[in-house]
Design an enzyme around this catalytic site. Structure first.
Site, PDB file in Angstrom:
ATOM      1  N   PRO A  98       0.839  -1.200   0.000  1.00 48.16           N
ATOM      2  CA  PRO A  98       0.000   0.000   0.000  1.00 48.16           C
ATOM      3  C   PRO A  98       0.882   1.263   0.000  1.00 48.16           C
ATOM      4  O   PRO A  98       1.959   1.264   0.591  1.00 48.16           O
ATOM      5  CB  PRO A  98      -0.785  -0.112   1.313  1.00 48.16           C
ATOM      6  CG  PRO A  98      -0.062  -1.103   2.151  1.00 48.16           C
ATOM      7  CD  PRO A  98       0.741  -1.976   1.233  1.00 48.16           C
ATOM      8  N   ALA A 101       1.803   4.154   3.468  1.00 49.89           N
ATOM      9  CA  ALA A 101       1.414   3.426   4.682  1.00 49.89           C
ATOM     10  C   ALA A 101       2.607   3.259   5.614  1.00 49.89           C
ATOM     11  O   ALA A 101       2.488   2.672   6.671  1.00 49.89           O
ATOM     12  CB  ALA A 101       0.835   2.068   4.310  1.00 49.89           C
ATOM     13  N   GLY A 102       3.780   3.728   5.192  1.00 55.89           N
ATOM     14  CA  GLY A 102       4.968   3.610   6.034  1.00 55.89           C
ATOM     15  C   GLY A 102       5.705   2.294   5.838  1.00 55.89           C
ATOM     16  O   GLY A 102       6.532   1.919   6.655  1.00 55.89           O
ATOM     17  N   LEU A 103       5.410   1.597   4.726  1.00 57.53           N
ATOM     18  CA  LEU A 103       6.068   0.308   4.481  1.00 57.53           C
ATOM     19  C   LEU A 103       7.162   0.417   3.406  1.00 57.53           C
ATOM     20  O   LEU A 103       7.590  -0.593   2.845  1.00 57.53           O
ATOM     21  CB  LEU A 103       5.028  -0.749   4.085  1.00 57.53           C
ATOM     22  CG  LEU A 103       3.939  -1.030   5.122  1.00 57.53           C
ATOM     23  CD1 LEU A 103       2.928  -2.048   4.600  1.00 57.53           C
ATOM     24  CD2 LEU A 103       4.534  -1.524   6.437  1.00 57.53           C
ATOM     25  N   GLY A 104       7.584   1.634   3.126  1.00 51.34           N
ATOM     26  CA  GLY A 104       8.719   1.816   2.220  1.00 51.34           C
ATOM     27  C   GLY A 104       8.373   1.624   0.759  1.00 51.34           C
ATOM     28  O   GLY A 104       9.229   1.251  -0.041  1.00 51.34           O
ATOM     29  N   SER A 105       7.097   1.897   0.367  1.00 45.28           N
ATOM     30  CA  SER A 105       6.689   1.622  -1.018  1.00 45.28           C
ATOM     31  C   SER A 105       7.482   2.457  -2.023  1.00 45.28           C
ATOM     32  O   SER A 105       7.896   1.948  -3.064  1.00 45.28           O
ATOM     33  CB  SER A 105       5.194   1.862  -1.201  1.00 45.28           C
ATOM     34  OG  SER A 105       4.874   3.201  -0.908  1.00 45.28           O
ATOM     35  N   SER A 106       7.747   3.729  -1.719  1.00 45.69           N
ATOM     36  CA  SER A 106       8.470   4.540  -2.711  1.00 45.69           C
ATOM     37  C   SER A 106       9.913   4.066  -2.820  1.00 45.69           C
ATOM     38  O   SER A 106      10.461   3.984  -3.926  1.00 45.69           O
ATOM     39  CB  SER A 106       8.390   6.028  -2.389  1.00 45.69           C
ATOM     40  OG  SER A 106       8.869   6.294  -1.100  1.00 45.69           O
ATOM     41  N   ALA A 107      10.532   3.702  -1.691  1.00 50.13           N
ATOM     42  CA  ALA A 107      11.940   3.259  -1.734  1.00 50.13           C
ATOM     43  C   ALA A 107      12.095   1.995  -2.561  1.00 50.13           C
ATOM     44  O   ALA A 107      13.026   1.883  -3.365  1.00 50.13           O
ATOM     45  CB  ALA A 107      12.456   3.020  -0.321  1.00 50.13           C
ATOM     46  N   ASP A 150      15.134   3.203   4.354  1.00 47.01           N
ATOM     47  CA  ASP A 150      14.200   2.500   3.465  1.00 47.01           C
ATOM     48  C   ASP A 150      14.903   1.990   2.200  1.00 47.01           C
ATOM     49  O   ASP A 150      14.698   0.845   1.790  1.00 47.01           O
ATOM     50  CB  ASP A 150      13.046   3.422   3.044  1.00 47.01           C
ATOM     51  CG  ASP A 150      12.101   3.720   4.200  1.00 47.01           C
ATOM     52  OD1 ASP A 150      12.465   3.428   5.350  1.00 47.01           O
ATOM     53  OD2 ASP A 150      11.005   4.263   3.951  1.00 47.01           O
TER      54      ASP A 150
END
Ligand code: MEV
Length: 318
Positions: A98, A101-107, A150
């Site tokens: 997602p 959400a703070g799960l590093g999606s952009s990185a 990240d």
């Protein structure tokens, strides 16, 4: 055709305090972004079929962006393509993470794009080079904000200890549940909030930061030995200290208490910047299922992850 994938991440211990130099522990998770590069003479095209990114196709060579949403989602990918002087290619993105959400999606999108595009161009970047370029690009897109954590986790995978330096940790995989509050978070706002609190109450906030750093350091041998009960206890203490810094919320607390109560978790805490975003929970003896049920009943999007998985990799062509 060249394909690369990179993992998202969670912070196990130490968020916020790490901004002031104490220790944090992060782990890569088995939710990945996958980037495929295909020859496309005369054009530079970005596409995604992914629901989380709202499916679109965007022609960089056409020189205009057809929607604000597309511009937002593609800004990381466009930054990589400009940096690597990409030409004559189509870049397909898929991500199971997602967004915001703070799960590093952009990185992980940046890292997988750097790896796939550079290899397609015939370069062999080392992991160190991929991590450095990706961190610089992510930070530029985010107007100077962004720790190297990240992009380092997306590149190297496994677990990392983050203090003044980033050090890999040799720890076994952990099975955890992630619960998403459904509320996007704003890392910059939460970090500023905590740093302002520190300015106003240094004699209170500094010892909290020190305690959080001590929790991170203490967790390392416990995770190594597989001491789930005490690892869970440390998660609960860490969450209480984060709540005292003002980064939890009613929605977050509901998930944390659902996990510890009906879910039977040994420990539960927010992960990342807070103010929305995700929490993590360590399953107890009853296993993953009651935790998933308890979190979904508390209206979270909940999913199982394995922590400590592999970093960026090139995928075999199919
Ligand atoms: C955000 O994922 C983690 C924070 O500690 C900020 C940072 O380390 O950059 C809140």
């Amino acid at each position: 055709m060249t394909t690369a994938s990179a993992p998202g991440k969670i912070i196990l211990f130490g968020e916020h305090a790490v901004v002031s130099g104490t220790t944090a522990i992060g782990g890569a998770i088995d939710l990945r972004a996958t980037v495929r590069v295909i020859d496309e003479p005369g054009r530079v095209l970005i596409t995604t079929e992914d629901l989380a990114l709202q499916g679109f196709s965007f022609d960089l060579t056409a020189g205009h962006i057809h929607s604000v949403q597309a511009a937002h989602a593609t800004r990381y990918i466009s930054a990589v393509l400009r940096e690597l002087d990409a030409r004559d290619m189509r870049v397909d993105i898929k991500s199971s993470l997602p967004l915001a959400a703070g799960l590093g999606s952009s990185a992980c999108i940046v890292v997988a794009t750097v790896a796939a595009v550079s290899r397609h161009q015939g370069h062999s970047l080392s992991k160190k080079e991929i991590a450095e370029v990706s961190h610089r690009l992510e930070k530029t897109v985010q107007n100077g904000l962004g720790s190297p954590m990240d992009t380092a986790l997306a590149t190297y995978g496994g677990y990392l200890q983050i203090a003044r330096d980033i050090t890999p940790l040799d720890l076994p995989p952990l099975s955890m549940i992630v619960g998403y509050t459904g509320m996007p978070h704003d890392t910059r706002r939460e970090v500023e909030k905590v740093q302002n609190l520190r300015k106003r109450y240094p004699e209170l906030v500094d010892p909290i930061f020190q305690a959080i750093g001590a929790i991170s350091r203490r967790s390392i041998p416990l995770i190594k030995e597989g001491n789930a009960a005490e690892t869970g206890e440390l998660m609960n203490i860490n969450h209480g200290l984060l709540a005292s810094l003002g980064v939890s919320s009613r929605e977050m607390e509901e998930l944390v208490y659902a996990a510890r109560g009906a879910g039977g978790a040994l420990g539960a805490k927010l992960t990342g910047a807070g103010g929305g975003g995700c929490m993590i929970a360590l399953p107890g003896s009853a296993g993953l299922e009651p935790l998933l049920v308890a979190l979904r009943q508390a209206r979270a999007a909940a999913f199982q992850v394995t922590v400590g998985c592999e970093g960026v990799r090139l995928e075999a062509e199919r």
